[in-house]
Design an enzyme around this catalytic site. Structure first.
Site, PDB file in Angstrom:
ATOM      1  N   LYS A 168       1.028  -1.114  -0.137  1.00  0.00           N
ATOM      2  CA  LYS A 168       0.352  -0.469  -0.262  1.00  0.00           C
ATOM      3  C   LYS A 168       1.363   0.961   0.024  1.00  0.00           C
ATOM      4  CE  LYS A 168      -3.552  -0.584  -0.831  1.00  0.00           C
ATOM      5  NZ  LYS A 168      -3.801  -1.032  -1.602  1.00  0.00           N
ATOM      6  N   GLN A 181     -11.348   5.512  -0.539  1.00  0.00           N
ATOM      7  CA  GLN A 181     -11.773   6.690   0.731  1.00  0.00           C
ATOM      8  C   GLN A 181     -11.029   6.055   1.938  1.00  0.00           C
ATOM      9  OE1 GLN A 181     -14.964   9.527   0.263  1.00  0.00           O
ATOM     10  NE2 GLN A 181     -13.801   9.737   3.196  1.00  0.00           N
ATOM     11  N   HIS A 182     -10.951   6.714   3.018  1.00  0.00           N
ATOM     12  CA  HIS A 182      -9.929   5.456   4.525  1.00  0.00           C
ATOM     13  C   HIS A 182     -11.631   5.526   5.011  1.00  0.00           C
ATOM     14  CE1 HIS A 182      -5.637   6.184   3.219  1.00  0.00           C
ATOM     15  NE2 HIS A 182      -6.137   5.619   2.383  1.00  0.00           N
TER      16      HIS A 182
END
Length: 289
Positions: free
Chosen positions: A46, A255-256
């Site tokens: 990531k 989106q986190h």
């Protein structure tokens, strides 16, 4: 009469076939072949490894394995031997560099020595992001993977916190402790064999980071501003190559999850000291909280 017939046949053959010199020339062109990678993107998960691979693959002198091979970190693959590993590589012409990326390599203790035994001259690319952002991206990917498989979800706070303190056994947290993992690599490879890519800078403005990668790999400068365009809908840069435009998979840029400000502050405070150790280890700083 026979001589005339032979002459006519030869004329007919030559008129309809490539010249003898062309055939010989083609026969002597070195064929494309699969071979061990010259470059391995070793991580970090990531951190932007897929973007880095796709951008590097814009260069005509680079060919990339399309999937993560997991040769050095999965014993089931490693035991198949080097010939199997080579079979997973793309065809490369003479003069082209072959690259593969498996971000799990960075945090696997056995991988550095295994790569060194294969080829001590392998050039390694490591891309890192701000540790808290990387952790949140890590959780987000696992969350969506579990969602697709209809598995029960685990809330981030449950994984991240234990008795009011950060859970140091949480794998996503450990992966962001870059200094711990990099030390293992530096025990095996000289620092000059590892190029560090700023994943946050690559997202904001990819070209300067890619020019540094070209320089590290001794590639003829080729990647330029025309290879990138900003996609307003997706919110990140996409790629343009020979008039073909493409963006990374839809799983990128998710989106986190929302996280309580006090937990976010705990993370920033926790990573402060490990970040300083990492900066000292690599001889440079990053614009991290």
């Amino acid at each position: 009469m026979a001589a005339v017939i032979v002459a006519l046949l030869l004329f007919f053959f030559c008129a309809r076939s490539p010249s003898l010199s062309t055939v010989v020339s083609r026969d002597h062109d070195p064929p494309a072949a699969r071979r061990l990678p010259d470059i391995i993107i070793i991580g970090v998960r990531k951190g932007g490894t897929r973007a880095l691979l796709e951008m590097l693959n814009l260069h005509s002198d680079v060919v990339a394995a399309r999937s993560e091979v997991h040769f050095f970190d999965w014993d089931s693959h490693y035991l198949r031997g080097v010939d199997w590993y080579v079979s997973q590589m793309p065809l490369a012409r003479p003069g082209q560099l072959t690259v593969e990326k498996t971000p799990a390599y960075f945090t696997s203790a056995r991988v550095p020595e295994r790569i060194r035994r294969m080829n001590p001259d392998t050039r390694l690319l490591l891309i890192v992001r701000e540790p808290t952002e990387r952790l949140l991206s890590d959780y987000t990917q696992v969350f969506h993977n579990r969602l697709e498989k209809h598995k029960q979800q685990q809330m981030l706070e449950t994984l991240l916190m234990h008795d009011g303190e950060l859970n140091l056994d949480y794998k996503a947290l450990n992966r962001s402790l870059y200094h711990l993992h990099l030390r293992r690599w530096l025990d095996v490879f000289p620092r000059s064999h590892i190029h560090l890519v700023d994943g946050d800078a690559l997202i904001r403005n990819p070209l300067p980071e890619m020019k540094k990668v070209e320089e590290f790999l001794h590639l003829e400068p080729q990647i330029n501003a025309s290879n990138f365009y900003f996609n307003q809908t997706k919110g990140f840069f996409c790629l343009r190559d020979r008039r073909r435009e493409r963006c990374l998979h839809g799983s990128k840029g998710r989106q986190h999850p929302r996280i309580a400000p006090e937990i976010l502050r705990k993370l920033y405070d926790f990573f402060h000291e490990p970040n300083q150790e990492f900066f000292q280890l690599v001889g440079r700083t990053f614009d991290w909280n």
